[in-house]
Scaffold this active site. Structure first.
Site, mmCIF file in Angstrom:
data_model
loop_
_atom_site.group_PDB
_atom_site.id
_atom_site.type_symbol
_atom_site.label_atom_id
_atom_site.label_comp_id
_atom_site.label_asym_id
_atom_site.label_seq_id
_atom_site.Cartn_x
_atom_site.Cartn_y
_atom_site.Cartn_z
ATOM 1 C CG HIS A 10 45.604 41.651 42.769
ATOM 2 N ND1 HIS A 10 45.817 42.349 41.607
ATOM 3 C CD2 HIS A 10 44.320 41.181 42.683
ATOM 4 C CE1 HIS A 10 44.723 42.311 40.845
ATOM 5 N NE2 HIS A 10 43.800 41.616 41.486
ATOM 6 C CG ASP A 38 38.292 41.733 41.520
ATOM 7 O OD1 ASP A 38 39.284 41.760 40.768
ATOM 8 O OD2 ASP A 38 38.231 40.998 42.529
ATOM 9 C CG ASP A 39 37.240 39.305 37.987
ATOM 10 O OD1 ASP A 39 37.799 39.379 36.881
ATOM 11 O OD2 ASP A 39 37.854 39.126 39.058
ATOM 12 C CG HIS A 47 40.941 46.061 40.941
ATOM 13 N ND1 HIS A 47 42.076 45.875 41.703
ATOM 14 C CD2 HIS A 47 40.476 44.816 40.677
ATOM 15 C CE1 HIS A 47 42.272 44.590 41.898
ATOM 16 N NE2 HIS A 47 41.308 43.917 41.279
ATOM 17 C CD GLU A 85 41.131 39.360 46.558
ATOM 18 O OE1 GLU A 85 39.994 39.297 46.058
ATOM 19 O OE2 GLU A 85 42.170 39.087 45.922
#
Length: 352
Positions: free
Chosen positions: A203, A284-285, A19, A206
C-alpha cells in the site's frame, strides 16, 4: 445510466480483482449471522446503520475504522468460517465478471485460532482451492504484512510466503496506516519475497502523499501499489509509474469512505488513466464500504465518463497486473476483446 441500447453489461466484462482484504470481503449478512451465532455484539455501525460512516484522515477516525474491522474479524472462529468467506467472495467475483481474485491476508490475525502461522495459511489456501472448484473463479493469495508491527514480523511472513510461492501465494503486500510505518523499514522482507518470485504489492499513496509511493518504488521495487492515488500530486512520479508500468490499485468508494477525497468525482481516476498509469479497480473492504467490484466499473462509466473501450482497457490493465498464470491472462484478455466486439443489445437480451 446503463441501458440495453447504450452500454454493454459490466458483469459480462472479464476482469481481475487485485485489491480486496480478507476480512473486508465478508458479506454483511454473513457478518450479522455469524455474530449472532457467536454471541458477538455488533455496534450500530455494523448492524442497522450499515455501511458505517467513516473517516480515517485523523488518528481518531482511523482507530474507529480499525476497531470496526477487528470486531468483524472476531466472528471468524472456525475453519468452516474461512471456507464460507472464500466461497462467498468467489461467488461475488463471479457475479461481477471477475475470473481472477487476488485476496490479501495477514495470517497473524488468525494464527492464535488456527494453530499458528503455517497452519493458518494452509487453511486459507485449502479454502481458496475449494472455492475455485465450486465457482470456477481463480484465486491467488497475497500475504500482507502489517506496517504498524515490527519489521521482523514482516520478515517472518515473507519467509512463510516464500514457502508457498507457486503453491497459491502469488504476491507480498504491506498494509495498514501509512503514517505509522514507512515502506523503507520493510525492505528486507520484500527482498525475501521478490527473490521467491512473488509480486511486490505494498500500500502507498493513500493517507500519505507522493513520498509514500516513491518509497514503494525505490525501496520495495513495487510491481503494483495499493491505492497510489496521491501520486497525482507529483507529475514526475506519475510519469515514472506510467513508464515503469506499475499498476495502481484504485478503490474509488474506499477513498471517499475514508475521507481521502470528499466526493467520488474528486478521485483522480480520469487523470491517472490519461497519464498512462496502469489501473486496476478494486473494492478494498466492501464489508465496511458497501459497493463491490462491478460498481467500481459503473462509477468509472457514470461518474468519470469512461466509454466501453476505456472500460475494456481498465479490465485489460487489471488482468496484466495480476499474479495469474500467463495462460489465464491470455484467455481473459481474449474475453475482453470479445466483450468489446459484442452488440450491446444482444448482450442485454441474453439474461442468465
Amino acid at each position: 445510466m446503463e441501458t440495453p441500447t447504450t452500454a454493454r453489461r459490466l458483469d459480462r466484462l472479464p476482469k481481475a480483482h487485485l485489491h480486496l482484504h480478507f476480512t473486508g470481503s465478508m458479506r454483511h449478512d454473513t457478518l450479522v449471522e455469524l455474530a449472532g451465532e457467536r454471541g458477538v455484539h455488533l455496534p450500530q455501525a455494523l448492524a442497522k446503520e450499515w455501511p458505517p460512516k467513516l473517516r480515517a484522515t485523523d488518528e481518531r477516525g482511523w482507530f474507529r475504522f480499525q476497531r470496526l474491522y477487528d470486531i468483524a474479524r472476531s466472528v471468524l472462529r472456525k475453519p468452516e468460517d474461512i471456507y464460507r468467506l472464500l466461497l462467498e467472495a468467489a461467488e461475488d467475483e463471479k457475479a461481477a465478471g471477475s475470473a481472477w481474485l487476488e485476496i490479501q491476508v495477514d495470517p497473524s490475525g488468525y494464527a492464535a485460532l488456527f494453530d499458528g502461522l503455517t497452519a493458518t495459511l494452509e487453511l486459507i489456501l485449502d479454502a481458496a482451492r475449494a472455492a475455485e472448484r465450486d465457482t470456477g473463479v481463480h484465486i491467488g493469495l497475497m500475504v500482507a504484512a502489517n506496517r504498524t508491527r515490527h519489521p521482523l514480523d514482516a520478515r517472518a511472513l515473507a519467509r512463510l510466503a516464500r514457502q508457498y510461492a507457486g503453491k497459491g501465494v502469488v504476491s507480498f503486500g504491506l498494509n495498514n496506516d501509512e503514517r505509522r510505518g514507512r515502506a523503507r523499514e520493510f525492505e528486507a522482507a520484500f527482498r525475501i519475497a521478490k527473490r521467491a518470485g512473488l509480486l511486490s504489492t505494498p500500500h502507498g499513496g493513500e493517507l500519505n502523499g507522493p513520498r509514500s509511493v516513491r518509497e514503494c518504488l525505490d525501496e520495495l521495487a513495487a510491481d503494483r501499489i495499493g491505492h497510489g492515488v496521491r501520486a497525482i500530486e507529483d507529475p514526475y512520479l506519475l510519469e515514472r509509474i506510467a513508464t515503469q508500468e506499475v499498476t495502481l490499485e484504485v478503490c474509488p468508494t474506499s477513498n471517499v469512505s475514508l475521507g481521502v477525497f470528499e466526493e467520488l468525482d474528486h478521485v483522480p481516476l480520469r487523470k491517472l488513466y490519461e497519464s498512462g498509469a496502469p489501473i486496476a479497480l478494486g473494492t478494498d473492504d466492501p464489508l465496511l464500504f458497501g459497493p463491490r467490484l462491478v460498481e467500481q466499473y459503473r462509477i468509472a462509466r457514470e461518474v468519470f465518463g469512461f466509454s466501453d473501450a476505456e472500460l475494456a482497457d481498465l479490465a485489460r490493465m487489471s488482468i496484466r497486473g495480476a499474479g495469474a498464470p500467463d495462460s489465464l491472462k491470455k484467455e481473459l484478455l481474449a474475453g475482453v476483446d470479445d466483450w468489446l466486439a459484442s452488440d450491446p443489445a444482444e448482450d442485454w437480451s441474453e439474461r442468465d
